[in-house]
Design a protein around this motif. Sequence first.
Motif, PDB file in Angstrom:
ATOM      1  N   LYS A  69       6.665  -7.010   7.174  1.00  0.00           N
ATOM      2  CA  LYS A  69       7.401  -6.289   6.127  1.00  0.00           C
ATOM      3  C   LYS A  69       6.466  -5.360   5.358  1.00  0.00           C
ATOM      4  O   LYS A  69       6.841  -4.222   5.044  1.00  0.00           O
ATOM      5  CB  LYS A  69       8.082  -7.280   5.180  1.00  0.00           C
ATOM      6  N   LEU A  70       5.254  -5.818   5.063  1.00  0.00           N
ATOM      7  CA  LEU A  70       4.287  -4.964   4.374  1.00  0.00           C
ATOM      8  C   LEU A  70       3.921  -3.741   5.223  1.00  0.00           C
ATOM      9  O   LEU A  70       3.835  -2.621   4.707  1.00  0.00           O
ATOM     10  CB  LEU A  70       3.016  -5.749   4.036  1.00  0.00           C
ATOM     11  N   ILE A  71       3.713  -3.955   6.507  1.00  0.00           N
ATOM     12  CA  ILE A  71       3.379  -2.848   7.420  1.00  0.00           C
ATOM     13  C   ILE A  71       4.528  -1.852   7.471  1.00  0.00           C
ATOM     14  O   ILE A  71       4.320  -0.640   7.347  1.00  0.00           O
ATOM     15  CB  ILE A  71       3.027  -3.396   8.821  1.00  0.00           C
ATOM     16  N   ASP A  72       5.737  -2.358   7.645  1.00  0.00           N
ATOM     17  CA  ASP A  72       6.913  -1.471   7.678  1.00  0.00           C
ATOM     18  C   ASP A  72       7.043  -0.685   6.373  1.00  0.00           C
ATOM     19  O   ASP A  72       7.356   0.510   6.385  1.00  0.00           O
ATOM     20  CB  ASP A  72       8.189  -2.282   7.919  1.00  0.00           C
ATOM     21  N   THR A  73       6.791  -1.356   5.254  1.00  0.00           N
ATOM     22  CA  THR A  73       6.884  -0.703   3.949  1.00  0.00           C
ATOM     23  C   THR A  73       5.809   0.370   3.794  1.00  0.00           C
ATOM     24  O   THR A  73       6.083   1.460   3.267  1.00  0.00           O
ATOM     25  CB  THR A  73       6.798  -1.748   2.815  1.00  0.00           C
ATOM     26  N   LEU A  74       4.590   0.083   4.251  1.00  0.00           N
ATOM     27  CA  LEU A  74       3.530   1.096   4.197  1.00  0.00           C
ATOM     28  C   LEU A  74       3.913   2.341   4.997  1.00  0.00           C
ATOM     29  O   LEU A  74       3.741   3.469   4.534  1.00  0.00           O
ATOM     30  CB  LEU A  74       2.217   0.530   4.733  1.00  0.00           C
ATOM     31  N   ILE A  75       4.405   2.127   6.202  1.00  0.00           N
ATOM     32  CA  ILE A  75       4.811   3.259   7.048  1.00  0.00           C
ATOM     33  C   ILE A  75       5.936   4.047   6.368  1.00  0.00           C
ATOM     34  O   ILE A  75       5.905   5.286   6.333  1.00  0.00           O
ATOM     35  CB  ILE A  75       5.217   2.783   8.451  1.00  0.00           C
ATOM     36  N   LEU A  76       6.897   3.341   5.802  1.00  0.00           N
ATOM     37  CA  LEU A  76       7.996   4.003   5.095  1.00  0.00           C
ATOM     38  C   LEU A  76       7.480   4.796   3.898  1.00  0.00           C
ATOM     39  O   LEU A  76       7.894   5.936   3.669  1.00  0.00           O
ATOM     40  CB  LEU A  76       9.033   2.964   4.645  1.00  0.00           C
ATOM     41  N   ARG A  77       6.561   4.200   3.131  1.00  0.00           N
ATOM     42  CA  ARG A  77       5.978   4.896   1.973  1.00  0.00           C
ATOM     43  C   ARG A  77       5.286   6.181   2.403  1.00  0.00           C
ATOM     44  O   ARG A  77       5.428   7.217   1.758  1.00  0.00           O
ATOM     45  CB  ARG A  77       4.993   3.999   1.245  1.00  0.00           C
ATOM     46  N   GLU A 153      -2.643   1.453  -1.667  1.00  0.00           N
ATOM     47  CA  GLU A 153      -1.181   1.313  -1.568  1.00  0.00           C
ATOM     48  C   GLU A 153      -0.810  -0.143  -1.264  1.00  0.00           C
ATOM     49  O   GLU A 153       0.129  -0.694  -1.847  1.00  0.00           O
ATOM     50  CB  GLU A 153      -0.629   2.216  -0.466  1.00  0.00           C
ATOM     51  N   LEU A 154      -1.548  -0.754  -0.354  1.00  0.00           N
ATOM     52  CA  LEU A 154      -1.275  -2.148   0.018  1.00  0.00           C
ATOM     53  C   LEU A 154      -1.495  -3.089  -1.160  1.00  0.00           C
ATOM     54  O   LEU A 154      -0.684  -3.992  -1.397  1.00  0.00           O
ATOM     55  CB  LEU A 154      -2.150  -2.554   1.207  1.00  0.00           C
ATOM     56  N   ARG A 155      -2.582  -2.870  -1.910  1.00  0.00           N
ATOM     57  CA  ARG A 155      -2.829  -3.711  -3.088  1.00  0.00           C
ATOM     58  C   ARG A 155      -1.664  -3.595  -4.081  1.00  0.00           C
ATOM     59  O   ARG A 155      -1.226  -4.595  -4.654  1.00  0.00           O
ATOM     60  CB  ARG A 155      -4.154  -3.351  -3.746  1.00  0.00           C
ATOM     61  N   ALA A 156      -1.165  -2.382  -4.262  1.00  0.00           N
ATOM     62  CA  ALA A 156      -0.022  -2.180  -5.171  1.00  0.00           C
ATOM     63  C   ALA A 156       1.209  -2.916  -4.642  1.00  0.00           C
ATOM     64  O   ALA A 156       1.944  -3.539  -5.418  1.00  0.00           O
ATOM     65  CB  ALA A 156       0.263  -0.691  -5.326  1.00  0.00           C
ATOM     66  N   LEU A 157       1.434  -2.859  -3.347  1.00  0.00           N
ATOM     67  CA  LEU A 157       2.569  -3.582  -2.759  1.00  0.00           C
ATOM     68  C   LEU A 157       2.424  -5.089  -2.947  1.00  0.00           C
ATOM     69  O   LEU A 157       3.398  -5.774  -3.280  1.00  0.00           O
ATOM     70  CB  LEU A 157       2.690  -3.267  -1.266  1.00  0.00           C
ATOM     71  N   ARG A 158       1.243  -5.601  -2.724  1.00  0.00           N
ATOM     72  CA  ARG A 158       1.016  -7.047  -2.868  1.00  0.00           C
ATOM     73  C   ARG A 158       1.202  -7.491  -4.323  1.00  0.00           C
ATOM     74  O   ARG A 158       1.608  -8.619  -4.577  1.00  0.00           O
ATOM     75  CB  ARG A 158      -0.366  -7.427  -2.360  1.00  0.00           C
ATOM     76  N   ARG A 159       0.880  -6.610  -5.264  1.00  0.00           N
ATOM     77  CA  ARG A 159       1.093  -6.922  -6.690  1.00  0.00           C
ATOM     78  C   ARG A 159       2.558  -6.769  -7.070  1.00  0.00           C
ATOM     79  O   ARG A 159       2.951  -7.108  -8.180  1.00  0.00           O
ATOM     80  CB  ARG A 159       0.246  -5.988  -7.573  1.00  0.00           C
ATOM     81  N   GLY A 161       4.039  -3.751  -7.086  1.00  0.00           N
ATOM     82  CA  GLY A 161       4.219  -2.437  -7.685  1.00  0.00           C
ATOM     83  C   GLY A 161       4.931  -1.474  -6.769  1.00  0.00           C
ATOM     84  O   GLY A 161       4.741  -1.481  -5.554  1.00  0.00           O
ATOM     85  N   ASP A 162       5.789  -0.654  -7.320  1.00  0.00           N
ATOM     86  CA  ASP A 162       6.497   0.347  -6.537  1.00  0.00           C
ATOM     87  C   ASP A 162       5.772   1.666  -6.520  1.00  0.00           C
ATOM     88  O   ASP A 162       6.011   2.515  -5.687  1.00  0.00           O
ATOM     89  CB  ASP A 162       7.911   0.569  -7.095  1.00  0.00           C
ATOM     90  N   LYS A 163       4.893   1.915  -7.519  1.00  0.00           N
ATOM     91  CA  LYS A 163       4.194   3.184  -7.595  1.00  0.00           C
ATOM     92  C   LYS A 163       2.706   2.960  -7.301  1.00  0.00           C
ATOM     93  O   LYS A 163       2.097   2.088  -7.863  1.00  0.00           O
ATOM     94  CB  LYS A 163       4.289   3.791  -8.991  1.00  0.00           C
ATOM     95  N   ALA A 164       2.186   3.768  -6.429  1.00  0.00           N
ATOM     96  CA  ALA A 164       0.739   3.745  -6.200  1.00  0.00           C
ATOM     97  C   ALA A 164       0.308   5.166  -5.970  1.00  0.00           C
ATOM     98  O   ALA A 164      -0.163   5.835  -6.852  1.00  0.00           O
ATOM     99  CB  ALA A 164       0.369   2.830  -5.050  1.00  0.00           C
ATOM    100  N   GLY A 165       0.514   5.667  -4.750  1.00  0.00           N
ATOM    101  CA  GLY A 165       0.071   7.005  -4.395  1.00  0.00           C
ATOM    102  C   GLY A 165       1.014   8.085  -4.849  1.00  0.00           C
ATOM    103  O   GLY A 165       0.644   9.231  -4.952  1.00  0.00           O
ATOM    104  N   ALA A 166       2.229   7.748  -5.107  1.00  0.00           N
ATOM    105  CA  ALA A 166       3.275   8.701  -5.502  1.00  0.00           C
ATOM    106  C   ALA A 166       3.511   9.731  -4.409  1.00  0.00           C
ATOM    107  O   ALA A 166       2.606  10.243  -3.822  1.00  0.00           O
ATOM    108  CB  ALA A 166       2.930   9.381  -6.812  1.00  0.00           C
ATOM    109  N   GLY A 167       4.728  10.020  -4.159  1.00  0.00           N
ATOM    110  CA  GLY A 167       5.037  10.948  -3.088  1.00  0.00           C
ATOM    111  C   GLY A 167       5.948  11.936  -3.518  1.00  0.00           C
ATOM    112  O   GLY A 167       6.290  12.905  -3.749  1.00  0.00           O
TER     113      GLY A 167
END
Length: 167
Positions: A69-77, A153-159, A161-167
Amino acid sequence: MGNQACQNLRLDPSRARFDTRGATALAWSGNCHIDHMASFQLPRRALLALVLGLAAAAAQATPSASEQKLIDTLILRVSKMTTMTFMRNGNEHDAADAAKHMQAKFDYFKDDITTAEDFIDRCASRSEVTGKPYKVKMPNGSMRDANEFLNAELRALRRGGDKAGAG
């Protein structure tokens, strides 16, 4: 040794030989040749094949459901980071192309990946062909290493957080 001719075995030292597996095999008179090492070769080889097969199966680990799920979310982000440019081997790629490339590499290397960190390292950090690191051009024009950027981005997801790199 059901053969009647082999009942009375006599050692014939003149026929001793050294086999290529490194064990001395003794030849006996007549047509009876006993190689104690050879009698263990088939079971040893079968056991070795079994152990190697089990090791290979264990080595083909795939991500757990939460890591997937984290990998899929990173790719989506990444696919939604439309204000950023992703640099691969000196060429610029938009967010959608970068995400497709990461997904394709993940699909290829999935058996080697167990964590989201493995995914970033293997699929999103550098070229397999040239070894050159991937870069991310930020909206302000500054360049960041893709490994560093995606791990943030991954650290933000694990915490959570929805915002990290901003797109």
